[in-house]
Scaffold this motif. Structure first.
Motif, PDB file in Angstrom:
ATOM      1  N   ASP A 159     -27.687 -34.222 -11.694  1.00 26.25           N
ATOM      2  CA  ASP A 159     -28.880 -33.467 -12.062  1.00 26.25           C
ATOM      3  C   ASP A 159     -29.431 -34.063 -13.356  1.00 26.25           C
ATOM      4  OD1 ASP A 159     -30.818 -31.665 -12.793  1.00 26.25           O
ATOM      5  OD2 ASP A 159     -29.556 -29.886 -12.557  1.00 26.25           O
ATOM      6  N   PRO A 160     -30.609 -34.676 -13.329  1.00 25.13           N
ATOM      7  CA  PRO A 160     -31.138 -35.285 -14.560  1.00 25.13           C
ATOM      8  C   PRO A 160     -31.498 -34.266 -15.621  1.00 25.13           C
ATOM      9  CG  PRO A 160     -32.792 -35.331 -12.833  1.00 25.13           C
ATOM     10  CD  PRO A 160     -31.524 -34.854 -12.191  1.00 25.13           C
ATOM     11  N   ALA A 161     -31.545 -32.976 -15.234  1.00 28.57           N
ATOM     12  CA  ALA A 161     -31.921 -31.929 -16.181  1.00 28.57           C
ATOM     13  C   ALA A 161     -30.713 -31.191 -16.750  1.00 28.57           C
ATOM     14  CB  ALA A 161     -32.856 -30.929 -15.511  1.00 28.57           C
ATOM     15  N   GLY A 162     -29.494 -31.618 -16.410  1.00 31.72           N
ATOM     16  CA  GLY A 162     -28.334 -30.885 -16.897  1.00 31.72           C
ATOM     17  C   GLY A 162     -27.042 -31.610 -16.590  1.00 31.72           C
ATOM     18  N   ASP A 163     -25.934 -30.850 -16.618  1.00 27.30           N
ATOM     19  CA  ASP A 163     -24.612 -31.435 -16.443  1.00 27.30           C
ATOM     20  C   ASP A 163     -24.127 -31.391 -15.000  1.00 27.30           C
ATOM     21  OD1 ASP A 163     -24.457 -31.890 -19.168  1.00 27.30           O
ATOM     22  OD2 ASP A 163     -23.609 -29.897 -19.560  1.00 27.30           O
ATOM     23  N   GLY A 164     -24.874 -30.764 -14.110  1.00 34.66           N
ATOM     24  CA  GLY A 164     -24.406 -30.561 -12.753  1.00 34.66           C
ATOM     25  C   GLY A 164     -24.862 -31.636 -11.783  1.00 34.66           C
ATOM     26  N   TRP A 165     -24.893 -31.245 -10.510  1.00 29.79           N
ATOM     27  CA  TRP A 165     -25.150 -32.173  -9.415  1.00 29.79           C
ATOM     28  C   TRP A 165     -26.098 -31.534  -8.411  1.00 29.79           C
ATOM     29  CZ3 TRP A 165     -22.575 -36.818 -10.116  1.00 29.79           C
ATOM     30  CH2 TRP A 165     -21.566 -36.802 -11.086  1.00 29.79           C
ATOM     31  N   ASP A 192     -19.741 -29.015 -10.500  1.00 32.41           N
ATOM     32  CA  ASP A 192     -18.534 -29.835 -10.574  1.00 32.41           C
ATOM     33  C   ASP A 192     -18.252 -30.694  -9.348  1.00 32.41           C
ATOM     34  OD1 ASP A 192     -17.900 -27.882  -8.751  1.00 32.41           O
ATOM     35  OD2 ASP A 192     -16.364 -26.929  -9.993  1.00 32.41           O
ATOM     36  N   LEU A 193     -19.147 -30.767  -8.399  1.00 36.06           N
ATOM     37  CA  LEU A 193     -18.987 -31.495  -7.136  1.00 36.06           C
ATOM     38  C   LEU A 193     -18.031 -30.807  -6.167  1.00 36.06           C
ATOM     39  CD1 LEU A 193     -18.848 -35.235  -8.349  1.00 36.06           C
ATOM     40  CD2 LEU A 193     -20.731 -34.111  -7.144  1.00 36.06           C
ATOM     41  N   ILE A 194     -17.422 -29.718  -6.573  1.00 36.32           N
ATOM     42  CA  ILE A 194     -16.477 -29.001  -5.709  1.00 36.32           C
ATOM     43  C   ILE A 194     -17.096 -27.719  -5.174  1.00 36.32           C
ATOM     44  CG2 ILE A 194     -14.207 -27.911  -5.556  1.00 36.32           C
ATOM     45  CD1 ILE A 194     -14.075 -30.923  -5.947  1.00 36.32           C
ATOM     46  N   HIS A 195     -17.677 -26.933  -6.045  1.00 33.83           N
ATOM     47  CA  HIS A 195     -18.265 -25.641  -5.673  1.00 33.83           C
ATOM     48  C   HIS A 195     -19.778 -25.802  -5.559  1.00 33.83           C
ATOM     49  CE1 HIS A 195     -14.502 -24.841  -7.913  1.00 33.83           C
ATOM     50  NE2 HIS A 195     -14.295 -23.979  -6.919  1.00 33.83           N
ATOM     51  N   TRP A 196     -20.302 -25.492  -4.376  1.00 32.96           N
ATOM     52  CA  TRP A 196     -21.722 -25.700  -4.103  1.00 32.96           C
ATOM     53  C   TRP A 196     -22.415 -24.389  -3.785  1.00 32.96           C
ATOM     54  CZ3 TRP A 196     -24.324 -30.183  -4.760  1.00 32.96           C
ATOM     55  CH2 TRP A 196     -23.548 -31.337  -4.959  1.00 32.96           C
TER      56      TRP A 196
END
Length: 330
Positions: A159-165, A192-196
């Motif tokens: 996510d270019p706007a934060g720490d996520g994905w 975290d790439l685990i919880h969506w």
């Protein structure tokens, strides 16, 4: 020099660079099946490496359907690969099960340290059309309206706007009378790439399906590459463009990866019958290039990855395949 296998068809592909060389993963199936339409349900994922996107070394099967019974015991279809902050590689892929005839698609997740041997995270399933936002998707198989319950081709990026994905995928919107107007780009977010968490689609309309999405930024603009077939253009899209529908690759454009997205004018790369399908645009030291598989329709199916061709960005931010480039993969 195309990416081709003597005894297997090759089609949808996705790519990553490890800092030294390119890696390609692709769908493959045995040519001994005879009918190329049978490849979809007799599929595994291949892996190859290259220094230049032209000369490839095939490393064999990288992922295959799980032993039954499992949510992905029939097919493991198209996906994307990326590396996290700790250097671990993540594969997100499409899965389907035998008991549903592959008609219900879901998103799977596996990880690897060597980019070839993948371990499913748990049972592999990481996202389905469930939860509070599921009502904004065609979450059941609408028999007689569309041929499957679409949820496939995940494209995952930071996510270019934060720490996520962020995850984008092929989907459909509910309650639209014309089947060819309900194609959607689905959307999900993760810390975290685990919880969506399933989010509302970021785009709906124009086509019955927008397959194999790929989202990327170039010169401050965002692009969502996709592919679609001539028979899946909506009536409104045909009227708006005045074009004869073609099969191939096109794109959406936006100022932000969350949208709003709009269909770019014209059509990027199409023909009847299609030559290149399920394309990806890669950023190389020489600039943008497009890659995809040779299709050419059922009666003349080729099943190999075409050589890269340059992609240009014009002053208005629209993409064009360089007309002066040599046409690879003929």
């Amino acid at each position: 020099m195309v990416l081709a296998l003597d005894k297997q068809w090759v089609w949808d592909s996705w790519y990553a660079h490890d800092g030294e060389r390119w890696h390609a993963w692709f769908l493959k199936a045995d040519k001994s099946l005879g009918d190329p339409d049978l490849r979809h349900f007799n599929v595994s994922q291949g892996h190859a490496v290259s220094d230049d996107l032209i000369s490839w070394q095939h490393l064999g099967t990288s992922l295959a359907p799980a032993p039954a019974p499992a949510w992905d015991d029939l097919v493991t279809w198209t996906g994307s690969v990326l590396r996290d902050d700790d250097g671990l590689w993540h594969l997100f892929y499409t899965g389907g099960r035998q008991s549903e005839g592959g008609l219900y698609q879901r998103i799977g997740h596996a990880t690897s340290h060597d980019m070839h041997n993948w371990d499913r995270v748990g049972d592999g399933l990481c996202l389905d059309l469930t939860g509070p936002n599921a009502a904004q998707y065609e979450a059941e198989h609408m028999v007689g309206h569309w041929h499957d319950r679409a949820m496939r081709d995940p494209w995952v990026m930071r996510d270019p706007a934060g720490d996520g994905w962020l995850m984008y995928f092929t989907a459909r919107a509910p309650g639209i009378e014309e089947a060819n107007a309900a194609g959607a780009i689905g959307f999900a977010t993760s810390p975290d790439l685990i919880h969506w968490d399933l989010q509302p689609p970021v785009f709906v309309g124009g086509f019955g399906q927008l397959e194999v999405p790929q989202v990327f930024e170039e010169n401050g603009r965002w692009y969502c590459l996709f592919c679609t077939a001539a028979e899946h253009w909506s009536r409104a899209r045909i009227a708006e463009t005045g074009m004869t529908p073609v099969t191939g690759n096109h794109y959406l454009i936006a100022d932000d990866p969350r949208g709003p997205w709009r269909i770019a004018p014209g059509f990027l790369d199409g023909a009847n019958p299609c030559r290149r399908y399920a394309a990806r645009i890669l950023k190389t030291a020489e600039g943008l290039v497009i890659m995809g598989f040779d299709d050419n329709g059922h009666d003349h199916f080729v099943g190999q990855i075409r050589d890269p061709e340059p992609v240009l960005v014009d002053a208005e931010g629209y993409l064009h395949i360089d007309p002066d480039a040599e046409q690879g993969g003929k």
